[in-house]
Each structure stands twice: as structure tokens, then as C-alpha cells.
Design an enzyme around this catalytic site. Structure first.
Site, short mmCIF file in Angstrom:
data_model
loop_
_atom_site.label_atom_id
_atom_site.label_comp_id
_atom_site.label_asym_id
_atom_site.label_seq_id
_atom_site.Cartn_x
_atom_site.Cartn_y
_atom_site.Cartn_z
N ASP A 51 -6.07 0.30 -0.10
CA ASP A 51 -6.12 0.31 1.37
C ASP A 51 -7.48 -0.25 1.78
O ASP A 51 -8.20 -0.81 0.96
CB ASP A 51 -5.90 1.73 1.90
CG ASP A 51 -7.06 2.64 1.56
OD1 ASP A 51 -7.96 2.22 0.79
OD2 ASP A 51 -7.11 3.76 2.08
N LYS A 63 0.84 -1.20 0.00
CA LYS A 63 0.00 0.00 0.00
C LYS A 63 0.88 1.26 0.00
O LYS A 63 0.71 2.16 -0.82
CB LYS A 63 -0.91 0.00 1.24
CG LYS A 63 -1.90 1.14 1.23
CD LYS A 63 -2.48 1.41 2.59
CE LYS A 63 -1.67 2.48 3.29
NZ LYS A 63 -2.26 3.00 4.51
#
Ligand code: SF4
Length: 234
Positions: free
Chosen positions: A157, A138
Site C-alpha cells: 500500500d 493490494k
């Protein structure tokens, strides 16, 4: 007898990807941007500061991330100055972000590696970014998109994972699976902006619990997969 929560029943088809992102792109113009985008705007997309802010943002609310980042960058705006700080000083500067003790250790070590192995620059490949402590997919994807202007990455996310499943774009259990699935279903031109669109929508409307379906522009067509209960509109 306790009432069991019921999934909102749906027979609706998945939302079309490109038209939905186009609609959301218009809708989020009036909404507050996520912290990392704000930081990138304020700091002219400085790759080091985008990387560090993204590391700070894990499990932390946006205003806390923003304030901690700005405090830290006043004292340590680049890898060399961050590497010189003690972890205790870093902890004080970034408190109260979640896991500030672990994050302080990772930040110092990341800064040290950037100075020692990368000439004080943030690397521009996924492979190299993943060698930095505390940096997962991420953080690496968001750094590549926001700081390096990459159009080849999708940053997933919890917001992107949750909403892509609610829309019926993917049927996945983890953000990593969602990232892989989105590369298959989303047109390439949207890869870099999926995160901005879905995170902004997720923070303001399509919230984790009690999504605000009654005031959502997608309410008539969204399949709402996995939505257990909609939020009340005041
Ligand atoms: S708020 Fe409700 S209608 Fe809007 S995108 Fe989320 S689940 Fe769908």
C-alpha cells in the site's frame, strides 16, 4: 524569497532487508495494530470479512474503517446477507468511509458474485480475486495473506511503497512496481509480514510527511531517500 524544500542529504547505503524487518518486528510489538489486522484478530480471520474490510479501508483512516466494518458485519456477516441489502442501506452502514457510495455498489456486487460464482466463499487465488469489482492487487494480496495465511504474497500500500523507497530497497514510482521489486530483493520468509511491519511503522513513526526520524530506531543508518523534512520531536 520562498525557501525551497531540500531533500535530507544522504550518502548512506540501503538498509539491509532482513535485519531491518527483524528490528521493526520487535519495535512494533508495543504499537497499535493496523485496522485490518485488528479486524482479522477480532473476527478470527474470517476471509469474507477481511476482504470487505480491506475494500472499505482504501483512502480511509483506520478507526473509521474499523467502526464501519463492525457496523456492517452486525447486519451482514456473510456474502448472502450482504447481497440482500440495498445499496442505500449499505451506504448508511459504512458512512463516513471515503467513497462510500462507490464502495457500497462494489460491496453489494462482490457479495452477489461470491454467492453466485463461488458458492458463498472467498476465492483463494489472485486471478479470481481480481475479477471482483473494486478489488485490486493490494486488497487481493492482503486478503490472501491475512485470511488465507498465504506466504507467497507481498501486499504493497502507500506506506509500504513510501518506506521501501526511503530505505533504498527499491527505486519505484508506483505501488505495483514496488510489489514486483520487493519479490526480487526481500527474502521469501518476510513476504507475508512486510506489510504489517511497514504499515505499523508508517502509521506511528515513518509518517508520509514529517517522519519522526529523531525518535526512530533506524535514524543512525537509514538513508532517508526522498525525505524532504523531518518531523519535530516534542
Ligand atoms: S522515520 Fe526517518 S529514520 Fe526512521 S525509517 Fe523513516 S525516514 Fe528512516
Amino acid at each position: 524569497m520562498p525557501v525551497r524544500p531540500q531533500s535530507v542529504p544522504t550518502l548512506r547505503a540501503p538498509l539491509p532487508v532482513a535485519p531491518t524487518l527483524t528490528k521493526l518486528g520487535r519495535a512494533i510489538r508495543s504499537l497499535e495494530l493496523p485496522a485490518i489486522e485488528k479486524i482479522a484478530e477480532e473476527l478470527m480471520g474470517d476471509a469474507f470479512q477481511v476482504l470487505i474490510s480491506t475494500m472499505l479501508s482504501a483512502q480511509t483512516k483506520d478507526p473509521v474503517t474499523l467502526a464501519a466494518s463492525l457496523r456492517l458485519f452486525k447486519v451482514a456477516p456473510d456474502p448472502a446477507s450482504l447481497a440482500r441489502l440495498t445499496t442505500a442501506r449499505i451506504e448508511k452502514l459504512i458512512y463516513p468511509v471515503s467513497f462510500y457510495r462507490n464502495k457500497a455498489v462494489h460491496l453489494k456486487e462482490t457479495a452477489r458474485i461470491l454467492v453466485k460464482d463461488f458458492g458463498g466463499q472467498v476465492p483463494t487465488t489472485m486471478e479470481a480475486l481480481l475479477t471482483l469489482p473494486g478489488v485490486g492487487r493490494k486488497t487481493a494480496n492482503l486478503t490472501l495473506i491475512v485470511a488465507c495465511r498465504s506466504a507467497d504474497n507481498i501486499c504493497v500500500d502507500t506506506h509500504v511503497h513510501r518506506i521501501a523507497n526511503r530505505f533504498g530497497w527499491v527505486r519505484t514510482r508506483t505501488p505495483e512496481q514496488t510489489e514486483r521489486a520487493l519479490y526480487e530483493v526481500a527474502p521469501r520468509k518476510w513476504w507475508a509480514t512486510i506489510n504489517l511491519h511497514l504499515v505499523t511503522w508508517g502509521q506511528h513513526v515513518c509518517k508520509p510527511i514529517y517522519p519522526q526520524c529523531g525518535r526512530c530506531l533506524l535514524n543512525d543508518t537509514c538513508p532517508k531517500i526522498g525525505v524532504v523534512r523531518e518531523g519535530r520531536i516534542a
